[in-house]
Design a protein around this motif. Structure first.
Motif, PDB file in Angstrom:
ATOM      1  N   GLY A 209       0.814  -1.208   0.000  1.00 44.46           N
ATOM      2  CA  GLY A 209       0.000   0.000   0.000  1.00 44.46           C
ATOM      3  C   GLY A 209       0.846   1.256   0.000  1.00 44.46           C
ATOM      4  O   GLY A 209       0.537   2.240  -0.675  1.00 44.46           O
ATOM      5  N   LEU A 210       1.948   1.222   0.745  1.00 46.72           N
ATOM      6  CA  LEU A 210       2.866   2.364   0.742  1.00 46.72           C
ATOM      7  C   LEU A 210       3.473   2.564  -0.631  1.00 46.72           C
ATOM      8  O   LEU A 210       3.568   3.683  -1.137  1.00 46.72           O
ATOM      9  N   ALA A 211       3.923   1.484  -1.247  1.00 46.35           N
ATOM     10  CA  ALA A 211       4.569   1.578  -2.549  1.00 46.35           C
ATOM     11  C   ALA A 211       3.626   2.174  -3.591  1.00 46.35           C
ATOM     12  O   ALA A 211       4.056   2.928  -4.464  1.00 46.35           O
ATOM     13  N   ALA A 212       2.347   1.849  -3.492  1.00 41.10           N
ATOM     14  CA  ALA A 212       1.388   2.312  -4.485  1.00 41.10           C
ATOM     15  C   ALA A 212       1.160   3.819  -4.419  1.00 41.10           C
ATOM     16  O   ALA A 212       0.603   4.406  -5.354  1.00 41.10           O
ATOM     17  N   ARG A 213       1.570   4.446  -3.344  1.00 43.22           N
ATOM     18  CA  ARG A 213       1.335   5.877  -3.185  1.00 43.22           C
ATOM     19  C   ARG A 213       2.456   6.729  -3.768  1.00 43.22           C
ATOM     20  O   ARG A 213       2.404   7.947  -3.700  1.00 43.22           O
ATOM     21  N   PHE A 214       3.481   6.104  -4.309  1.00 44.25           N
ATOM     22  CA  PHE A 214       4.633   6.855  -4.804  1.00 44.25           C
ATOM     23  C   PHE A 214       5.043   6.417  -6.208  1.00 44.25           C
ATOM     24  O   PHE A 214       4.888   5.252  -6.584  1.00 44.25           O
ATOM     25  N   THR A 215       5.563   7.368  -6.958  1.00 42.53           N
ATOM     26  CA  THR A 215       6.319   7.070  -8.156  1.00 42.53           C
ATOM     27  C   THR A 215       7.778   6.966  -7.729  1.00 42.53           C
ATOM     28  O   THR A 215       8.365   7.941  -7.267  1.00 42.53           O
ATOM     29  N   ALA A 216       8.349   5.775  -7.849  1.00 43.58           N
ATOM     30  CA  ALA A 216       9.729   5.566  -7.421  1.00 43.58           C
ATOM     31  C   ALA A 216      10.684   6.084  -8.487  1.00 43.58           C
ATOM     32  O   ALA A 216      10.559   5.760  -9.668  1.00 43.58           O
ATOM     33  N   VAL A 217      11.625   6.913  -8.062  1.00 43.68           N
ATOM     34  CA  VAL A 217      12.641   7.481  -8.951  1.00 43.68           C
ATOM     35  C   VAL A 217      14.008   7.042  -8.437  1.00 43.68           C
ATOM     36  O   VAL A 217      14.420   7.439  -7.342  1.00 43.68           O
ATOM     37  N   ARG A 218      14.708   6.227  -9.209  1.00 42.24           N
ATOM     38  CA  ARG A 218      16.005   5.713  -8.792  1.00 42.24           C
ATOM     39  C   ARG A 218      17.109   6.709  -9.156  1.00 42.24           C
ATOM     40  O   ARG A 218      17.159   7.191 -10.288  1.00 42.24           O
ATOM     41  N   ILE A 219      17.980   7.015  -8.178  1.00 45.31           N
ATOM     42  CA  ILE A 219      19.117   7.902  -8.406  1.00 45.31           C
ATOM     43  C   ILE A 219      20.393   7.098  -8.185  1.00 45.31           C
ATOM     44  O   ILE A 219      20.632   6.589  -7.094  1.00 45.31           O
ATOM     45  N   GLU A 220      21.196   6.984  -9.232  1.00 45.81           N
ATOM     46  CA  GLU A 220      22.453   6.241  -9.151  1.00 45.81           C
ATOM     47  C   GLU A 220      23.602   7.208  -8.856  1.00 45.81           C
ATOM     48  O   GLU A 220      23.476   8.415  -9.026  1.00 45.81           O
ATOM     49  N   GLY A 221      24.725   6.646  -8.437  1.00 41.57           N
ATOM     50  CA  GLY A 221      25.904   7.489  -8.273  1.00 41.57           C
ATOM     51  C   GLY A 221      26.718   7.143  -7.052  1.00 41.57           C
ATOM     52  O   GLY A 221      26.314   6.335  -6.206  1.00 41.57           O
ATOM     53  N   ARG A 222      27.881   7.761  -6.969  1.00 39.42           N
ATOM     54  CA  ARG A 222      28.773   7.589  -5.831  1.00 39.42           C
ATOM     55  C   ARG A 222      28.416   8.579  -4.732  1.00 39.42           C
ATOM     56  O   ARG A 222      27.753   9.580  -4.964  1.00 39.42           O
ATOM     57  N   ASP A 223      28.887   8.298  -3.552  1.00 38.82           N
ATOM     58  CA  ASP A 223      28.726   9.195  -2.411  1.00 38.82           C
ATOM     59  C   ASP A 223      29.492  10.485  -2.698  1.00 38.82           C
ATOM     60  O   ASP A 223      30.711  10.484  -2.795  1.00 38.82           O
TER      61      ASP A 223
END
Length: 355
Positions: A209-223
């Protein structure tokens, strides 16, 4: 650091001497980006040129800020229409935005930028701060207050126990039904929250239910805090730490073990107030933390130090040895690594003060 020495100096320069009280009014007033990100804007975010996902996330959030602020669309229906188009372009139909990625890729900077560039009313806080608010006000009054906002930003979204899962799922459901826009950051995809920490299968419905409330945007990269490849600075000597702390009333120094024990006597909602007026913090005899409860409390404490850009001068072991291999191999690994990254940044700042 013994209490007699502290008393003889005539001022309380030890955090273990403090037991701050935090009112509900203060918790509400502090639902804004922390001092470190007070001036964060999309224009000041510097994406890694080798990671296009970073600039893509910035552009998407900039679009959402315009949409959620009205964007010339006129009225709530216009906003929601533009939001639906934005969600489709991002590959999902979630109401809010969920920034997923490793630590140090600028998620908090982007979330703070979204908050600053979206018209209010709006609130911003860490996951812990919202659960603290529920504890102080009660669930109903918290929902009533947050439901009046246009935007609710949740940084460091995490679920550490089943109770939090049900609590947050219910809270976000109420806010979404009230038309509140939601934005969050985390090191874990929403469908995987809770994995490795409790029987996630028992709470699968709530997690989905939590997941359905968001559009997940993945951000890649180094610290970004370690893009230069530098490791944790060498620990300072006890004499260097004490010597710097002796230079002013706003410089605090504590024995590491004593501070860890003191944190166990305070609710995490008080950790921010514990640092009121602290210019720099000295830690004597830092050593690896073995107990998981103590480690998780110290993670929250490091976050508050980082929010306030408090330099840390430390003797003992280096910051990258703070958590034992056993802890780093468990379900909270990402939390611990984020804390190490932030503590390395703070100890670099502390070492520079005595260089």
């Amino acid at each position: 650091m013994d209490h007699v020495t502290i008393a003889e100096r005539g001022y309380a320069n030890s955090l273990t001497e403090r037991r701050p009280a935090v009112s509900a009014d203060r918790l509400i007033a502090e639902l804004v980006p922390p001092p470190r990100f007070a001036h964060a804007r999309f224009a000041t975010y510097i994406p890694d040129a080798a990671e296009p996902s970073q600039s893509a996330a910035r552009d998407l959030l900039s679009e959402r800020a315009a949409a959620w602020s009205g964007g010339g669309s006129g009225g709530k229906s216009g906003i929601r229409g533009l939001l639906r188009r934005s969600s489709s372009a991002a590959g999902g139909e979630g109401r809010g935005v969920y920034l997923d990625g490793g630590y140090g890729v600028g998620k908090t900077h982007l979330l703070a930028s979204l908050w600053h560039e979206t018209e209010g009313p709006k609130v911003y806080g860490t996951f812990v701060e919202y659960t603290n608010l529920v504890g102080a006000l009660g669930f109903g009054p918290t929902v009533a207050h947050l439901a009046t906002q246009r935007l609710v930003c949740i940084d460091e979204f995490e679920l550490d126990d089943p109770g939090d899962t049900v609590l947050v799922s219910t809270l976000l459901t109420r806010l979404a039904e009230a038309g509140v826009q939601l934005a969050a950051t985390s090191n874990t995809l929403p469908g995987q929250l809770g994995e490795g920490r409790f029987a996630a299968a028992d709470f699968l419905r709530e997690i989905q239910g939590l997941a359905a409330r968001f559009t997940a945007v993945r951000i890649e990269g180094r610290d970004y805090r370690r893009r230069d490849g530098a490791s944790a600075p060498d620990p300072l000597s006890d004499a260097s730490v004490r010597g710097y702390a002796d230079g002013g009333e706003s410089r605090f120094v504590d024995d590491f073990d004593a501070l860890v024990k003191h944190l166990s006597t305070l609710h995490p909602s008080r950790y921010g107030a514990l640092l009121d007026g602290v210019e720099a913090l000295g830690l004597l005899g830092v050593r690896p933390i073995e107990d998981q409860n103590a480690a998780l409390r110290f993670v929250v404490f490091v976050d508050r130090l980082y929010d306030r850009s408090v330099p840390v001068l430390a003797s003992g072991v280096a910051a990258d040895r703070l958590f034992t291999p056993e802890l780093l191999g468990g379900g909270y690994r990402k939390k611990y690594l984020r804390a190490v990254s932030r503590l390395i940044s703070l100890t670099k700042a502390g070492a520079a003060l005595v260089a």
